[in-house]
Write a protein that holds these residues in place. Sequence first.
Motif, PDB file in Angstrom:
ATOM      1  N   THR A  55       3.541 -39.212 -16.578  1.00 51.88           N
ATOM      2  CA  THR A  55       3.362 -37.753 -16.698  1.00 51.88           C
ATOM      3  C   THR A  55       1.900 -37.403 -16.963  1.00 51.88           C
ATOM      4  OG1 THR A  55       3.729 -37.886 -19.068  1.00 51.88           O
ATOM      5  CG2 THR A  55       5.651 -37.334 -17.723  1.00 51.88           C
ATOM      6  N   SER A  56       1.584 -36.143 -16.725  1.00 41.39           N
ATOM      7  CA  SER A  56       0.243 -35.633 -17.067  1.00 41.39           C
ATOM      8  C   SER A  56      -0.012 -35.777 -18.558  1.00 41.39           C
ATOM      9  CB  SER A  56       0.147 -34.148 -16.732  1.00 41.39           C
ATOM     10  OG  SER A  56       0.525 -33.940 -15.415  1.00 41.39           O
ATOM     11  N   ASN A  57       1.042 -35.581 -19.339  1.00 47.01           N
ATOM     12  CA  ASN A  57       0.922 -35.695 -20.788  1.00 47.01           C
ATOM     13  C   ASN A  57       0.468 -37.095 -21.196  1.00 47.01           C
ATOM     14  OD1 ASN A  57       1.648 -35.053 -23.658  1.00 47.01           O
ATOM     15  ND2 ASN A  57       3.226 -36.590 -23.267  1.00 47.01           N
ATOM     16  N   THR A  58       1.145 -38.109 -20.658  1.00 50.83           N
ATOM     17  CA  THR A  58       0.819 -39.488 -21.027  1.00 50.83           C
ATOM     18  C   THR A  58      -0.566 -39.866 -20.499  1.00 50.83           C
ATOM     19  OG1 THR A  58       3.082 -40.250 -21.355  1.00 50.83           O
ATOM     20  CG2 THR A  58       1.517 -41.894 -20.566  1.00 50.83           C
ATOM     21  N   VAL A  59      -0.894 -39.420 -19.286  1.00 52.28           N
ATOM     22  CA  VAL A  59      -2.229 -39.724 -18.731  1.00 52.28           C
ATOM     23  C   VAL A  59      -3.309 -39.099 -19.623  1.00 52.28           C
ATOM     24  CG1 VAL A  59      -3.790 -39.278 -16.789  1.00 52.28           C
ATOM     25  CG2 VAL A  59      -1.440 -40.022 -16.354  1.00 52.28           C
ATOM     26  N   ALA A  60      -3.093 -37.842 -20.043  1.00 47.69           N
ATOM     27  CA  ALA A  60      -4.091 -37.153 -20.881  1.00 47.69           C
ATOM     28  C   ALA A  60      -4.330 -37.927 -22.175  1.00 47.69           C
ATOM     29  CB  ALA A  60      -3.618 -35.736 -21.182  1.00 47.69           C
ATOM     30  N   VAL A  85       0.921 -45.156 -12.105  1.00 46.85           N
ATOM     31  CA  VAL A  85       1.200 -44.245 -10.980  1.00 46.85           C
ATOM     32  C   VAL A  85       1.328 -42.830 -11.554  1.00 46.85           C
ATOM     33  CG1 VAL A  85       2.725 -43.707  -9.043  1.00 46.85           C
ATOM     34  CG2 VAL A  85       2.474 -46.095  -9.792  1.00 46.85           C
ATOM     35  N   PRO A  86       0.216 -42.050 -11.570  1.00 46.26           N
ATOM     36  CA  PRO A  86       0.307 -40.690 -12.111  1.00 46.26           C
ATOM     37  C   PRO A  86       0.975 -39.771 -11.094  1.00 46.26           C
ATOM     38  CG  PRO A  86      -1.991 -41.365 -11.709  1.00 46.26           C
ATOM     39  CD  PRO A  86      -1.111 -42.343 -11.021  1.00 46.26           C
ATOM     40  N   LEU A 139      -1.431 -35.791  -8.863  1.00 44.90           N
ATOM     41  CA  LEU A 139      -2.687 -36.335  -8.330  1.00 44.90           C
ATOM     42  C   LEU A 139      -3.706 -35.241  -8.036  1.00 44.90           C
ATOM     43  CD1 LEU A 139      -1.422 -39.270  -6.124  1.00 44.90           C
ATOM     44  CD2 LEU A 139      -2.993 -39.436  -8.042  1.00 44.90           C
ATOM     45  N   SER A 140      -3.405 -34.362  -7.110  1.00 45.29           N
ATOM     46  CA  SER A 140      -4.323 -33.246  -6.817  1.00 45.29           C
ATOM     47  C   SER A 140      -3.640 -32.278  -5.854  1.00 45.29           C
ATOM     48  CB  SER A 140      -5.625 -33.753  -6.183  1.00 45.29           C
ATOM     49  OG  SER A 140      -5.336 -34.362  -4.957  1.00 45.29           O
ATOM     50  N   GLY A 141      -4.187 -31.082  -5.743  1.00 42.02           N
ATOM     51  CA  GLY A 141      -3.680 -30.092  -4.786  1.00 42.02           C
ATOM     52  C   GLY A 141      -2.298 -29.583  -5.151  1.00 42.02           C
ATOM     53  N   VAL A 149      -7.145 -29.754 -14.973  1.00 43.08           N
ATOM     54  CA  VAL A 149      -7.302 -30.668 -16.107  1.00 43.08           C
ATOM     55  C   VAL A 149      -6.564 -31.987 -15.831  1.00 43.08           C
ATOM     56  CG1 VAL A 149      -5.358 -29.659 -17.426  1.00 43.08           C
ATOM     57  CG2 VAL A 149      -7.148 -30.909 -18.628  1.00 43.08           C
ATOM     58  N   ASP A 150      -5.408 -31.900 -15.182  1.00 43.05           N
ATOM     59  CA  ASP A 150      -4.640 -33.118 -14.884  1.00 43.05           C
ATOM     60  C   ASP A 150      -5.348 -33.958 -13.822  1.00 43.05           C
ATOM     61  OD1 ASP A 150      -2.711 -32.354 -16.716  1.00 43.05           O
ATOM     62  OD2 ASP A 150      -1.571 -31.230 -15.227  1.00 43.05           O
TER      63      ASP A 150
END
Length: 227
Positions: free
Chosen positions: A93-98, A126-127, A130-132, A200-201
């Motif tokens: 998740t974005s949370n864990t990556v952050a 594997v986030p 990613l983007s867009g 931010v992600d």
Amino acid sequence: MNIAWGITGAGHLLKESYEVFKTLAQKHQITTFVSRAGEEVLRMYGLLDKLGEISNGEYLREIIFEREAGASAPKAGRFLLKKYDALVVSPATSNTVAKIVRGIADSLITNVVAQANKSETPVYIVPVDLSGEMKSPLPYHIDRELCKKCDACPPKDACPEHAISDQIDLLKCTGCGICIDLCPYDAIKGGNVRLKVRDVDARNIEELRSMDGITVLEHPSGILTVL
Ligand SMILES: Cc1cc2nc3c(=O)[nH]c(=O)nc-3n(C[C@H](O)[C@H](O)[C@H](O)COP(=O)(O)O)c2cc1C
């Protein structure tokens, strides 16, 4: 190989991650580490019970749930004892990556990433964001505009988890899908949702790419190439 698999609470790429690990389990021992949100989301998408096919409970083939792991997660210490050849977090998740890019280790998955880094165990992540723009699968839900609030509601009567009232209680739903064809008004839906990745992600993922000991993979299928 002994592989550690971290699952966080992302619906996106969850099924794809599960399929990859099912393949890997034919050759390797896999210990599964599941965040609190991961456990809920696995259940919603009908995958929680299936995890037993991958981690059958034997030593180094267990499922370690965050809710049972304790605040300090002593089982994360296995990385320092060099029990694992690799850690894969998929989906992340974005949370864990952050948290990972800020060096925070206050949850099961961020803690196992920290211990893996400290023991120089390779980490593959594997986030999901990613983007867009991205398309993400939705758990089952009731379209309240289609629901006629029938006195006799076949989906409600058939639900083995008693998860259906005027909405679906996603903390009870196991994603079995029995309800889908029972509503005469097709008010129960699954489907996908489109969402925009936050800047931010996307920035956090770029930082993740530059971290020592961590390799970012674009899709769970990449795991089969690196392991
Ligand atoms: C059905 C459902 C799907 C979700 N999918 C995602 C997702 O794809 N990506 C994401 O970053 N968060 C997603 N979330 C939100 C996370 O579960 C939430 O941020 C949680 O705090 C993450 O905790 P964790 O990183 O410890 O697993 C989803 C939540 C629900 C209920």
